[in-house]
Write a protein that holds these residues in place. Structure first.
Motif, mmCIF file in Angstrom:
data_model
loop_
_atom_site.group_PDB
_atom_site.id
_atom_site.type_symbol
_atom_site.label_atom_id
_atom_site.label_comp_id
_atom_site.label_asym_id
_atom_site.label_seq_id
_atom_site.Cartn_x
_atom_site.Cartn_y
_atom_site.Cartn_z
ATOM 1 N N ILE A 31 15.686 -1.269 -14.453
ATOM 2 C CA ILE A 31 16.347 -1.079 -15.741
ATOM 3 C C ILE A 31 16.455 0.419 -16.005
ATOM 4 N N THR A 32 17.620 0.856 -16.438
ATOM 5 C CA THR A 32 17.826 2.261 -16.775
ATOM 6 C C THR A 32 17.500 2.481 -18.244
ATOM 7 N N PHE A 33 16.675 3.476 -18.502
ATOM 8 C CA PHE A 33 16.271 3.836 -19.857
ATOM 9 C C PHE A 33 16.797 5.226 -20.176
ATOM 10 N N VAL A 34 17.273 5.403 -21.395
ATOM 11 C CA VAL A 34 17.703 6.712 -21.864
ATOM 12 C C VAL A 34 16.549 7.302 -22.670
ATOM 13 N N VAL A 35 16.125 8.495 -22.288
ATOM 14 C CA VAL A 35 15.036 9.189 -22.967
ATOM 15 C C VAL A 35 15.543 9.617 -24.342
ATOM 16 N N LYS A 36 14.818 9.240 -25.395
ATOM 17 C CA LYS A 36 15.287 9.478 -26.761
ATOM 18 C C LYS A 36 14.798 10.781 -27.374
ATOM 19 N N GLU A 37 13.786 11.402 -26.744
ATOM 20 C CA GLU A 37 13.282 12.687 -27.237
ATOM 21 C C GLU A 37 12.594 13.392 -26.077
ATOM 22 N N ASP A 38 12.441 14.694 -26.166
ATOM 23 C CA ASP A 38 11.780 15.439 -25.101
ATOM 24 C C ASP A 38 10.348 14.940 -24.939
ATOM 25 N N ILE A 39 9.929 14.774 -23.673
ATOM 26 C CA ILE A 39 8.588 14.283 -23.362
ATOM 27 C C ILE A 39 7.968 15.213 -22.325
ATOM 28 N N PRO A 40 6.806 15.805 -22.640
ATOM 29 C CA PRO A 40 6.161 16.708 -21.677
ATOM 30 C C PRO A 40 5.680 15.980 -20.416
ATOM 31 N N GLN A 41 5.550 16.743 -19.341
ATOM 32 C CA GLN A 41 5.027 16.218 -18.082
ATOM 33 C C GLN A 41 3.664 15.565 -18.308
ATOM 34 N N PHE A 42 3.460 14.422 -17.688
ATOM 35 C CA PHE A 42 2.221 13.627 -17.696
ATOM 36 C C PHE A 42 1.963 12.922 -19.032
ATOM 37 N N HIS A 43 2.927 12.941 -19.937
ATOM 38 C CA HIS A 43 2.805 12.167 -21.169
ATOM 39 C C HIS A 43 3.500 10.823 -20.961
ATOM 40 N N LYS A 44 3.514 9.990 -21.977
ATOM 41 C CA LYS A 44 3.990 8.617 -21.852
ATOM 42 C C LYS A 44 5.322 8.395 -22.545
ATOM 43 N N MET A 45 6.099 7.445 -21.963
ATOM 44 C CA MET A 45 7.338 6.983 -22.560
ATOM 45 C C MET A 45 7.306 5.464 -22.606
ATOM 46 N N ALA A 46 7.746 4.898 -23.712
ATOM 47 C CA ALA A 46 7.808 3.442 -23.839
ATOM 48 C C ALA A 46 8.958 2.893 -22.994
ATOM 49 N N ILE A 47 8.705 1.777 -22.314
ATOM 50 C CA ILE A 47 9.769 1.101 -21.562
ATOM 51 C C ILE A 47 10.044 -0.283 -22.138
ATOM 52 N N LYS A 48 9.358 -0.611 -23.203
ATOM 53 C CA LYS A 48 9.598 -1.832 -23.962
ATOM 54 C C LYS A 48 9.441 -1.472 -25.426
ATOM 55 N N ASP A 49 10.076 -2.224 -26.297
ATOM 56 C CA ASP A 49 9.847 -2.025 -27.725
ATOM 57 C C ASP A 49 8.433 -2.484 -28.044
ATOM 58 N N ILE A 50 7.707 -1.667 -28.785
ATOM 59 C CA ILE A 50 6.316 -1.956 -29.147
ATOM 60 C C ILE A 50 6.246 -1.951 -30.670
ATOM 61 N N LYS A 51 5.925 -3.086 -31.253
ATOM 62 C CA LYS A 51 5.865 -3.205 -32.709
ATOM 63 C C LYS A 51 4.574 -2.593 -33.254
ATOM 64 N N LYS A 52 4.666 -2.069 -34.459
ATOM 65 C CA LYS A 52 3.499 -1.494 -35.139
ATOM 66 C C LYS A 52 2.343 -2.496 -35.108
ATOM 67 N N GLY A 53 1.148 -2.000 -34.758
ATOM 68 C CA GLY A 53 -0.055 -2.818 -34.735
ATOM 69 C C GLY A 53 -0.280 -3.593 -33.450
ATOM 70 N N THR A 54 0.657 -3.498 -32.504
ATOM 71 C CA THR A 54 0.487 -4.230 -31.248
ATOM 72 C C THR A 54 -0.019 -3.294 -30.145
ATOM 73 N N PRO A 55 -0.613 -3.873 -29.095
ATOM 74 C CA PRO A 55 -1.214 -3.064 -28.035
ATOM 75 C C PRO A 55 -0.203 -2.251 -27.232
ATOM 76 N N VAL A 56 -0.650 -1.061 -26.854
ATOM 77 C CA VAL A 56 0.067 -0.208 -25.912
ATOM 78 C C VAL A 56 -0.668 -0.367 -24.590
ATOM 79 N N LEU A 57 0.072 -0.711 -23.536
ATOM 80 C CA LEU A 57 -0.536 -1.022 -22.242
ATOM 81 C C LEU A 57 -0.159 0.002 -21.183
ATOM 82 N N LYS A 58 -1.192 0.543 -20.537
ATOM 83 C CA LYS A 58 -1.038 1.459 -19.410
ATOM 84 C C LYS A 58 -2.149 1.113 -18.430
ATOM 85 N N TYR A 59 -1.867 1.167 -17.144
ATOM 86 C CA TYR A 59 -2.828 0.741 -16.107
ATOM 87 C C TYR A 59 -3.177 -0.742 -16.271
ATOM 88 N N GLY A 60 -2.327 -1.509 -16.938
ATOM 89 C CA GLY A 60 -2.607 -2.919 -17.185
ATOM 90 C C GLY A 60 -3.679 -3.133 -18.235
#
Length: 95
Positions: A31-60
């Motif tokens: 899936i192609t994602f368009v970056v919506k704001e500048d993101i520094p190297q080694f920081h995170k970008m969402a690849i799914k919509d994440i609703k307020k109060g729900t878990p953010v998952l990295k490394y599973g």
């Protein structure tokens, strides 16, 4: 070199292996994602919509909760994620 790294099929954020800039396009899971704001190297970008109060998952694993809605392509960091680990400040406030 890929611009992003996804470490688990369950992740809803990826690690940016280089700085990304608003308007850049990156691909995860075909899936192609368009970056919506500048993101520094080694920081995170969402690849799914994440609703307020729900878990953010990295490394599973849950690395925090969204403090506001985060859309795919958004920069995901301390301004919109609250850690659920080692929150001594919250434990103190509850006393």
């Amino acid at each position: 070199m890929n611009a992003i790294l996804k470490t688990s099929d369950n992740d809803n954020v990826v690690t940016c292996l280089r700085s990304l800039y608003k308007g850049d396009e990156v691909v995860a899971d075909g899936i192609t994602f368009v970056v919506k704001e500048d993101i520094p190297q080694f920081h995170k970008m969402a690849i799914k919509d994440i609703k307020k109060g729900t878990p953010v998952l990295k490394y599973g694993q849950v690395i925090g909760l969204a403090t506001r809605d985060i859309n795919s392509g958004d920069y995901a960091h301390v301004h919109n994620i609250e850690s659920t680990r080692g929150r001594g400040d919250k434990q103190e406030a509850e006393k």
